[in-house]
Motif scaffolding. Structure first.
Motif, PDB file in Angstrom:
ATOM      1  N   LYS A  29       0.826  -1.205   0.000  1.00 18.23           N
ATOM      2  CA  LYS A  29       0.000   0.000   0.000  1.00 18.23           C
ATOM      3  C   LYS A  29       0.863   1.258   0.000  1.00 18.23           C
ATOM      4  O   LYS A  29       0.583   2.222  -0.744  1.00 18.23           O
ATOM      5  CB  LYS A  29      -0.941   0.004   1.204  1.00 18.23           C
ATOM      6  CG  LYS A  29      -1.887   1.200   1.204  1.00 18.23           C
ATOM      7  CD  LYS A  29      -2.944   1.089   2.295  1.00 18.23           C
ATOM      8  CE  LYS A  29      -3.907   2.285   2.230  1.00 18.23           C
ATOM      9  NZ  LYS A  29      -4.984   2.179   3.248  1.00 18.23           N
ATOM     10  N   GLU A  33       0.962   4.120  -2.897  1.00 16.43           N
ATOM     11  CA  GLU A  33       0.666   5.514  -2.561  1.00 16.43           C
ATOM     12  C   GLU A  33       1.671   6.447  -3.233  1.00 16.43           C
ATOM     13  O   GLU A  33       1.308   7.470  -3.818  1.00 16.43           O
ATOM     14  CB  GLU A  33       0.710   5.715  -1.042  1.00 16.43           C
ATOM     15  CG  GLU A  33      -0.536   5.271  -0.308  1.00 16.43           C
ATOM     16  CD  GLU A  33      -1.612   6.345  -0.363  1.00 16.43           C
ATOM     17  OE1 GLU A  33      -1.490   7.359   0.329  1.00 16.43           O
ATOM     18  OE2 GLU A  33      -2.593   6.135  -1.131  1.00 16.43           O
ATOM     19  N   SER A 111     -13.273  -5.793 -12.562  1.00 14.71           N
ATOM     20  CA  SER A 111     -13.273  -4.409 -13.052  1.00 14.71           C
ATOM     21  C   SER A 111     -12.442  -4.250 -14.319  1.00 14.71           C
ATOM     22  O   SER A 111     -12.143  -3.139 -14.734  1.00 14.71           O
ATOM     23  CB  SER A 111     -12.732  -3.470 -11.954  1.00 14.71           C
ATOM     24  OG  SER A 111     -13.482  -3.594 -10.772  1.00 14.71           O
ATOM     25  N   ASN A 150      -6.614  -6.873  -2.536  1.00 17.73           N
ATOM     26  CA  ASN A 150      -7.662  -5.933  -2.142  1.00 17.73           C
ATOM     27  C   ASN A 150      -7.128  -4.511  -2.040  1.00 17.73           C
ATOM     28  O   ASN A 150      -7.801  -3.544  -2.436  1.00 17.73           O
ATOM     29  CB  ASN A 150      -8.285  -6.357  -0.812  1.00 17.73           C
ATOM     30  CG  ASN A 150      -9.127  -7.610  -0.927  1.00 17.73           C
ATOM     31  OD1 ASN A 150      -9.508  -8.014  -2.025  1.00 17.73           O
ATOM     32  ND2 ASN A 150      -9.407  -8.241   0.196  1.00 17.73           N
ATOM     33  N   VAL A 151      -5.920  -4.367  -1.510  1.00 18.44           N
ATOM     34  CA  VAL A 151      -5.295  -3.049  -1.432  1.00 18.44           C
ATOM     35  C   VAL A 151      -4.985  -2.520  -2.829  1.00 18.44           C
ATOM     36  O   VAL A 151      -5.254  -1.362  -3.165  1.00 18.44           O
ATOM     37  CB  VAL A 151      -3.999  -3.125  -0.590  1.00 18.44           C
ATOM     38  CG1 VAL A 151      -3.097  -1.926  -0.865  1.00 18.44           C
ATOM     39  CG2 VAL A 151      -4.346  -3.166   0.897  1.00 18.44           C
ATOM     40  N   LYS A 153      -6.349  -3.083  -5.689  1.00 17.51           N
ATOM     41  CA  LYS A 153      -7.516  -2.707  -6.499  1.00 17.51           C
ATOM     42  C   LYS A 153      -7.820  -1.212  -6.404  1.00 17.51           C
ATOM     43  O   LYS A 153      -8.288  -0.591  -7.365  1.00 17.51           O
ATOM     44  CB  LYS A 153      -8.742  -3.505  -6.054  1.00 17.51           C
ATOM     45  CG  LYS A 153      -8.758  -4.948  -6.512  1.00 17.51           C
ATOM     46  CD  LYS A 153     -10.020  -5.650  -5.990  1.00 17.51           C
ATOM     47  CE  LYS A 153     -10.062  -7.096  -6.416  1.00 17.51           C
ATOM     48  NZ  LYS A 153     -11.279  -7.791  -5.907  1.00 17.51           N
ATOM     49  N   THR A 154      -7.557  -0.632  -5.245  1.00 19.27           N
ATOM     50  CA  THR A 154      -7.818   0.790  -5.029  1.00 19.27           C
ATOM     51  C   THR A 154      -6.973   1.664  -5.943  1.00 19.27           C
ATOM     52  O   THR A 154      -7.356   2.793  -6.279  1.00 19.27           O
ATOM     53  CB  THR A 154      -7.537   1.154  -3.552  1.00 19.27           C
ATOM     54  OG1 THR A 154      -8.269   0.288  -2.706  1.00 19.27           O
ATOM     55  CG2 THR A 154      -7.933   2.588  -3.253  1.00 19.27           C
ATOM     56  N   TYR A 155      -5.823   1.140  -6.372  1.00 19.20           N
ATOM     57  CA  TYR A 155      -4.878   1.931  -7.167  1.00 19.20           C
ATOM     58  C   TYR A 155      -4.843   1.475  -8.630  1.00 19.20           C
ATOM     59  O   TYR A 155      -3.954   1.871  -9.389  1.00 19.20           O
ATOM     60  CB  TYR A 155      -3.473   1.805  -6.566  1.00 19.20           C
ATOM     61  CG  TYR A 155      -3.405   2.282  -5.139  1.00 19.20           C
ATOM     62  CD1 TYR A 155      -3.118   3.614  -4.849  1.00 19.20           C
ATOM     63  CD2 TYR A 155      -3.656   1.409  -4.077  1.00 19.20           C
ATOM     64  CE1 TYR A 155      -3.065   4.052  -3.532  1.00 19.20           C
ATOM     65  CE2 TYR A 155      -3.616   1.842  -2.763  1.00 19.20           C
ATOM     66  CZ  TYR A 155      -3.321   3.170  -2.499  1.00 19.20           C
ATOM     67  OH  TYR A 155      -3.282   3.602  -1.193  1.00 19.20           O
TER      68      TYR A 155
END
Length: 382
Positions: A29, A33, A111, A150-151, A153-155
């Motif tokens: 993560k 970032e 997605s 899961n982390v 996927k946010t990025y």
């Protein structure tokens, strides 16, 4: 819900830690970032795979760009007040965006985005069947792998793969202190953890780490398994002609491992270890750590009395400093029958413990690895 960093154990306030899986997720993560948002975090929050929705904040040791445009972040593994050999080591993640056209090993998620997770330096490679990771793959277990995904996927960015490489610089060096060599995982440690949390002074994680050995024995087609307290017992069994792949370390958790054998429907189990450990089974003690129960000499003297050992010799047995010395004294006086009876009782008690669903054999060793006594059933199978 915020993760509680402490728990009470026997009236003491002890600090929880986080698993290698949680550390790898946090490093991933932090790297993402910086890569996607140009923001360097001193700590990151990750979700834990527990029944309730907990989040934990994990410090980031370092985070930086590499010459190829990727980003690497490191987390220091923290086992809390229940440290193991991985406590204090660096766990790293390197991430990079790659065009689909340049990536041949890509799995699209729902997605239409792609995340590729791989192991690098210090992550062991699975070489035997029966584990949760396929042969030939790096030992990143399913739950940590899903946490990392899961982390990531946010990025995700449309049309690009996120390449994630988890690595542990000291992994190969410390792997020999773990069960990985016995499990056929070579070249490093595993990324583990089903909850993300390390509970202080908890035996559960260690017990669970022993179980995959049974799955491997079963995957190789054996219906008889040899349980022994540790690596020394495995090597002794091997010297007697038993393949290492058919042997399993059980530590002090005899009862727990017998139950796991029962679940897997093994036909036969041979308990193989020093008399100082396995004599406790004859007294119905199935957790053999001395802090739990240490009635070895009482069990020995009781059986000796039942076999008409003279009273003066019973007192001598009681006054010996070690159980090994007491056993040697019995042997010198010709009372080997006592050890044989204790072996039979240990086998009977073990069978009773699992409702006689598995045939049980027991072998007592002395401290030099020589067989002192064995139950009658052992001769029939081995």
């Amino acid at each position: 819900m915020e993760w509680q960093p402490y728990r009470l154990v026997e009236g003491r306030k002890l600090r929880r830690g986080f698993t290698t899986g949680a550390a790898a997720t946090a490093a991933t993560k932090a790297a993402l970032e910086l890569l996607s948002r140009q923001f360097v975090s001193s700590k990151v929050d990750i979700s834990l795979p527990t029944q309730q929705e907990y989040t934990v904040s994990i410090p980031i040791d370092s985070c930086f760009y590499n010459k190829d445009g990727s980003v690497t972040a490191f987390v220091i593994k923290d086992g809390g007040d229940d440290p193991d050999v991985t406590n204090g080591i660096k766990i790293g993640a390197t991430v990079k965006y790659v065009s689909f056209l340049n990536h041949t090993d890509t799995t699209l998620d729902e997605s239409n985005q792609a995340i590729h997770i791989n192991g690098g330096t210090g992550i062991g490679i699975v070489t035997k069947q029966g584990l949760k990771v396929r042969v030939g793959e790096h030992a990143i277990n399913p739950v940590p792998r899903q946490m990392i995904k899961n982390v990531a996927k946010t990025y995700a960015q449309r049309g690009k793969t996120i390449n994630i490489t988890i690595f542990v610089p000291e992994g190969e060096k410390i792997a020999h202190k773990t069960l990985n060599p016995a499990l056929g995982i070579i070249g490093g440690i595993s990324i583990l953890g089903t909850t993300g949390i390390v509970e202080p002074m908890s035996e559960e994680a260690y017990k669970e780490s022993l179980v995959p050995q049974l799955d491997m024995v079963q995957a190789l087609g054996y219906d008889t398994v040899f349980l022994t307290p540790g690596r020394r017992g495995q090597l002794t069994l091997n010297s007697f002609g038993i393949p290492l792949e058919q042997t399993v370390q059980m530590s002090n958790f005899v009862g727990y491992m017998l139950k796991e054998c029962q679940i897997r429907k093994f036909k036969k189990v041979i308990l193989f270890g020093t008399q100082g450990k396995l004599i406790k089974l004859a007294g119905g003690i199935f957790h053999t750590h001395h802090r739990v129960a240490d009635a070895r000499i009482e069990i020995l003297i009781s059986e000796a009395a039942l076999n008409e050992v003279p009273i003066d010799l019973l007192f001598q047995l009681r006054n010996e400093v070690t159980i090994e010395a007491s056993v040697k004294l019995l042997q010198e006086h010709g009372y080997h029958v006592v050890l044989q009876k204790l072996c039979e009782k240990a086998a009977m008690k073990a069978a009773d413990y699992i409702q006689n669903e598995i045939e049980i054999g027991v072998v007592f060793l002395d401290i030099d690895g020589k067989i002192v006594a064995k139950s009658n059933s052992v001769d029939q199978w081995w």
